[in-house]
Scaffold this motif. Structure first.
Motif, PDB file in Angstrom:
ATOM      1  N   VAL A 174       0.828  -1.203   0.000  1.00  0.00           N
ATOM      2  CA  VAL A 174       0.000   0.000   0.000  1.00  0.00           C
ATOM      3  C   VAL A 174       0.864   1.256   0.000  1.00  0.00           C
ATOM      4  O   VAL A 174       0.344   2.364   0.025  1.00  0.00           O
ATOM      5  N   SER A 175       2.204   1.080  -0.071  1.00  0.00           N
ATOM      6  CA  SER A 175       3.087   2.240  -0.065  1.00  0.00           C
ATOM      7  C   SER A 175       4.443   1.910  -0.675  1.00  0.00           C
ATOM      8  O   SER A 175       5.255   1.214  -0.050  1.00  0.00           O
ATOM      9  N   ILE A 176       4.688   2.394  -1.886  1.00  0.00           N
ATOM     10  CA  ILE A 176       6.002   2.220  -2.505  1.00  0.00           C
ATOM     11  C   ILE A 176       7.071   2.933  -1.680  1.00  0.00           C
ATOM     12  O   ILE A 176       8.178   2.415  -1.493  1.00  0.00           O
ATOM     13  N   GLN A 177       6.745   4.113  -1.179  1.00  0.00           N
ATOM     14  CA  GLN A 177       7.712   4.829  -0.347  1.00  0.00           C
ATOM     15  C   GLN A 177       8.071   4.025   0.904  1.00  0.00           C
ATOM     16  O   GLN A 177       9.233   3.978   1.327  1.00  0.00           O
ATOM     17  N   GLY A 178       7.064   3.391   1.496  1.00  0.00           N
ATOM     18  CA  GLY A 178       7.318   2.565   2.667  1.00  0.00           C
ATOM     19  C   GLY A 178       8.212   1.386   2.350  1.00  0.00           C
ATOM     20  O   GLY A 178       9.113   1.031   3.127  1.00  0.00           O
ATOM     21  N   VAL A 179       7.968   0.745   1.204  1.00  0.00           N
ATOM     22  CA  VAL A 179       8.808  -0.370   0.770  1.00  0.00           C
ATOM     23  C   VAL A 179      10.246   0.101   0.564  1.00  0.00           C
ATOM     24  O   VAL A 179      11.202  -0.572   0.968  1.00  0.00           O
ATOM     25  N   HIS A 180      10.409   1.266  -0.065  1.00  0.00           N
ATOM     26  CA  HIS A 180      11.744   1.825  -0.284  1.00  0.00           C
ATOM     27  C   HIS A 180      12.468   2.020   1.042  1.00  0.00           C
ATOM     28  O   HIS A 180      13.651   1.671   1.187  1.00  0.00           O
ATOM     29  N   GLN A 181      11.762   2.556   2.029  1.00  0.00           N
ATOM     30  CA  GLN A 181      12.392   2.815   3.323  1.00  0.00           C
ATOM     31  C   GLN A 181      12.829   1.525   4.009  1.00  0.00           C
ATOM     32  O   GLN A 181      13.898   1.472   4.633  1.00  0.00           O
ATOM     33  N   VAL A 182      12.006   0.471   3.904  1.00  0.00           N
ATOM     34  CA  VAL A 182      12.342  -0.790   4.559  1.00  0.00           C
ATOM     35  C   VAL A 182      13.462  -1.516   3.830  1.00  0.00           C
ATOM     36  O   VAL A 182      14.512  -1.846   4.413  1.00  0.00           O
ATOM     37  N   TYR A 183      13.249  -1.793   2.545  1.00  0.00           N
ATOM     38  CA  TYR A 183      14.147  -2.705   1.833  1.00  0.00           C
ATOM     39  C   TYR A 183      15.407  -2.026   1.301  1.00  0.00           C
ATOM     40  O   TYR A 183      16.494  -2.622   1.338  1.00  0.00           O
ATOM     41  N   ALA A 184      15.301  -0.798   0.825  1.00  0.00           N
ATOM     42  CA  ALA A 184      16.474  -0.089   0.319  1.00  0.00           C
ATOM     43  C   ALA A 184      17.232   0.607   1.449  1.00  0.00           C
ATOM     44  O   ALA A 184      18.429   0.380   1.642  1.00  0.00           O
ATOM     45  N   ASP A 185      16.518   1.446   2.219  1.00  0.00           N
ATOM     46  CA  ASP A 185      17.186   2.270   3.224  1.00  0.00           C
ATOM     47  C   ASP A 185      17.636   1.480   4.439  1.00  0.00           C
ATOM     48  O   ASP A 185      18.741   1.698   4.952  1.00  0.00           O
ATOM     49  N   ARG A 186      16.793   0.567   4.919  1.00  0.00           N
ATOM     50  CA  ARG A 186      17.118  -0.130   6.172  1.00  0.00           C
ATOM     51  C   ARG A 186      17.834  -1.463   5.953  1.00  0.00           C
ATOM     52  O   ARG A 186      18.697  -1.839   6.753  1.00  0.00           O
ATOM     53  N   LEU A 187      17.473  -2.192   4.880  1.00  0.00           N
ATOM     54  CA  LEU A 187      18.080  -3.509   4.648  1.00  0.00           C
ATOM     55  C   LEU A 187      19.139  -3.506   3.553  1.00  0.00           C
ATOM     56  O   LEU A 187      19.869  -4.481   3.402  1.00  0.00           O
ATOM     57  N   GLY A 188      19.219  -2.426   2.777  1.00  0.00           N
ATOM     58  CA  GLY A 188      20.277  -2.302   1.790  1.00  0.00           C
ATOM     59  C   GLY A 188      20.089  -3.112   0.529  1.00  0.00           C
ATOM     60  O   GLY A 188      21.070  -3.423  -0.160  1.00  0.00           O
ATOM     61  N   PHE A 189      18.847  -3.442   0.163  1.00  0.00           N
ATOM     62  CA  PHE A 189      18.605  -4.177  -1.079  1.00  0.00           C
ATOM     63  C   PHE A 189      18.818  -3.234  -2.275  1.00  0.00           C
ATOM     64  O   PHE A 189      18.255  -2.135  -2.294  1.00  0.00           O
ATOM     65  N   PRO A 190      19.571  -3.651  -3.276  1.00  0.00           N
ATOM     66  CA  PRO A 190      19.795  -2.800  -4.447  1.00  0.00           C
ATOM     67  C   PRO A 190      18.516  -2.660  -5.281  1.00  0.00           C
ATOM     68  O   PRO A 190      17.823  -3.649  -5.549  1.00  0.00           O
ATOM     69  N   ILE A 191      18.194  -1.428  -5.689  1.00  0.00           N
ATOM     70  CA  ILE A 191      17.012  -1.167  -6.508  1.00  0.00           C
ATOM     71  C   ILE A 191      17.357  -1.382  -7.973  1.00  0.00           C
ATOM     72  O   ILE A 191      18.302  -0.791  -8.500  1.00  0.00           O
TER      73      ILE A 191
END
Length: 266
Positions: free
Chosen positions: A13-30
């Motif tokens: 329900v939130s692309i921004q939320g997903v970005h914060q979790v997986y990219a910013d906090r877990l370091g998954f490459p986009i």
């Protein structure tokens, strides 16, 4: 034969939320991002995609395999991320038993995520990816009405295997890919979370083009509805959307080199 999970698409329900979790906090490459979709290249052989929807969503359960020797480093990274760590009823978070360790945590959509490590898995085959040291996506949970029926269909039609056949829970396996077939009234451990069927698309990979052709002929013979082209076959089972895709660059002996039990015995 199916060798691995190639891609998984989940709802958010939130692309921004997903970005914060997986990219910013877990370091998954986009790999790519738009207003309605984001894709992470989690490992060289696996992509995780989230599509934004305007509707209630059911949380999924997925598990990432990490090296046994690096498990505590991965767990430390998750704990430092600020994400919700899921604890067992007695209060412990890292569970350890007979050469297996795991830790559960949740993302912003409530998905139940897990890192898991097994001592028997060789660490000399696949290079770890992301700050979590992920080797591959190991598990995708599929709550169903009848575990035996769903299990047998996967075994008969796309050549997956099981250690044993249970009535309420099964691992249905192809290479490194484990479908967790669970009765829909059996909650997810360790927090007794209701096992609601998530809307998702699961993509299996196979380096064997002839296997893809065999599955297509099997579906035609059994009157299974599907869509296909030269490189991918898509179908729906128990409300879940699946694909089998040709992945020619994936080494077919990966699972056996990793010393996974079913690949060794087969």
């Amino acid at each position: 034969m199916i060798t691995h999970f190639s891609k998984l698409t989940l709802q958010t329900v939130s692309i921004q939320g997903v970005h914060q979790v997986y990219a910013d906090r877990l370091g998954f490459p986009i790999l790519s991002q738009s207003d309605k979709q984001i894709t992470f290249q989690v490992t060289p052989d696996f992509r995780l995609t989230f599509e934004e929807v305007y509707e209630p969503i059911s949380p999924a359960h997925i598990a990432f395999q990490v090296p046994y020797s690096l498990f505590h480093e991965s767990a430390k990274k998750i704990k430092e991320s600020g994400l919700l760590i899921v604890r067992w009823e007695d209060g412990h978070d890292i569970d350890q038993e007979k050469g297996r360790m795991n830790l559960y945590f949740r993302d912003g959509d409530g998905n139940l995520l897990e890192i898991i490590a097994h001592e028997y898995v060789s660490e000399e085959v696949v290079l770890p990816s992301t700050p979590l040291h992920i080797l591959y996506l190991r598990e995708v949970g599929c709550p169903v009405e009848s575990v035996p029926v769903f299990t047998q269909w996967l075994k008969s039609n796309i050549g997956m295997k099981t250690y044993e056949d249970g009535d309420i829970f099964n691992f249905v396996i192809g290479g490194t890919a484990h479908i967790v077939a669970t009765w829909k009234n059996r909650p997810w451990i360790p927090i007794a979370m209701k096992a609601l069927p998530p809307k998702m698309h699961v993509t299996f990979g196979t380096p064997d083009q002839t296997f893809l052709q065999k599955v297509r002929r099997r579906f035609e013979k059994s009157n299974v509805l599907f869509h296909s082209d030269a490189h991918e076959l898509t179908f729906v089972r128990e409300g879940y959307s699946f694909s089998v895709i040709h992945t020619p660059d994936y080494a077919p002996d990966t699972a056996s080199k990793l010393q996974l039990p079913l690949s060794i015995s087969s």
